[in-house]
Design an enzyme around this catalytic site. Structure first.
Site, PDB file in Angstrom:
ATOM      1  N   VAL A 111      -3.445   4.295   2.030  1.00 23.67           N
ATOM      2  CA  VAL A 111      -2.105   3.761   2.282  1.00 23.67           C
ATOM      3  C   VAL A 111      -1.482   4.421   3.514  1.00 23.67           C
ATOM      4  O   VAL A 111      -0.927   3.745   4.376  1.00 23.67           O
ATOM      5  CB  VAL A 111      -1.190   3.915   1.046  1.00 23.67           C
ATOM      6  N   CYS A 112      -1.605   5.730   3.626  1.00 25.24           N
ATOM      7  CA  CYS A 112      -1.027   6.429   4.780  1.00 25.24           C
ATOM      8  C   CYS A 112      -1.673   5.966   6.081  1.00 25.24           C
ATOM      9  O   CYS A 112      -0.989   5.739   7.081  1.00 25.24           O
ATOM     10  CB  CYS A 112      -1.184   7.940   4.633  1.00 25.24           C
TER      11      CYS A 112
END
Length: 150
Positions: free
Chosen positions: A43-44
């Site tokens: 996600v990051c």
């Protein structure tokens, strides 16, 4: 958690190149501060890649982007190179998460920064963005606030 209207708190962190970046350096102009949990996470990575994809738009709007995680500066250097990130990644490594804690953006149980972003104008928080750990923040939301708050 830091709130709209608050002044940016004092801090000093190293970026992915080992250069010291201070809150004083972020206290003038328009700055987007993006706290994120981990380098090299799905996600990051997608979130920072999307910011990089729109980085020129931020520059054109005179907005400096800095992203902060609890990772070490050497990890952040490798991460920036892998993603092709041109903005600064700041290492809130030691004392572990101290800057994230000042912002109210630290998950004590997981030991990482949460997904919190601050849009600053001349060192004053003008907008706060957040999302759950498993969901990226929206670049469109950043773009809208930046356009609305000049």
């Amino acid at each position: 958690m830091i709130e709209t209207g608050s002044r940016l708190f004092d801090f000093s962190l190293e970026n992915q190149y080992g250069e010291t970046i201070t809150s004083t350096q972020l206290a003038s102009g328009r700055v987007l501060v993006v706290f994120y949990p981990w380098a090299f996470s799905r996600v990051c990575g997608s979130e920072l890649a999307q910011i990089q994809e729109h980085h020129q738009e931020f520059l054109d709007a005179n907005v400096r982007v800095v992203a902060i995680s609890v990772d070490h500066k050497f990890t952040l250097r490798s991460y920036a190179e892998q993603l092709g990130v041109e903005f600064e990644l700041l290492a809130d490594f030691w004392p572990h998460g101290a800057v994230a804690k000042l912002a109210g953006a630290f998950d004590e149980a997981k030991g990482v920064a949460t997904r919190l972003s601050l849009y600053l104008i001349d060192g004053v928080v003008r907008h706060v963005f957040s999302s759950p750990m498993t969901e990226p923040r929206s670049v469109e939301d950043y773009q809208k606030v930046i356009a609305d708050l000049k």
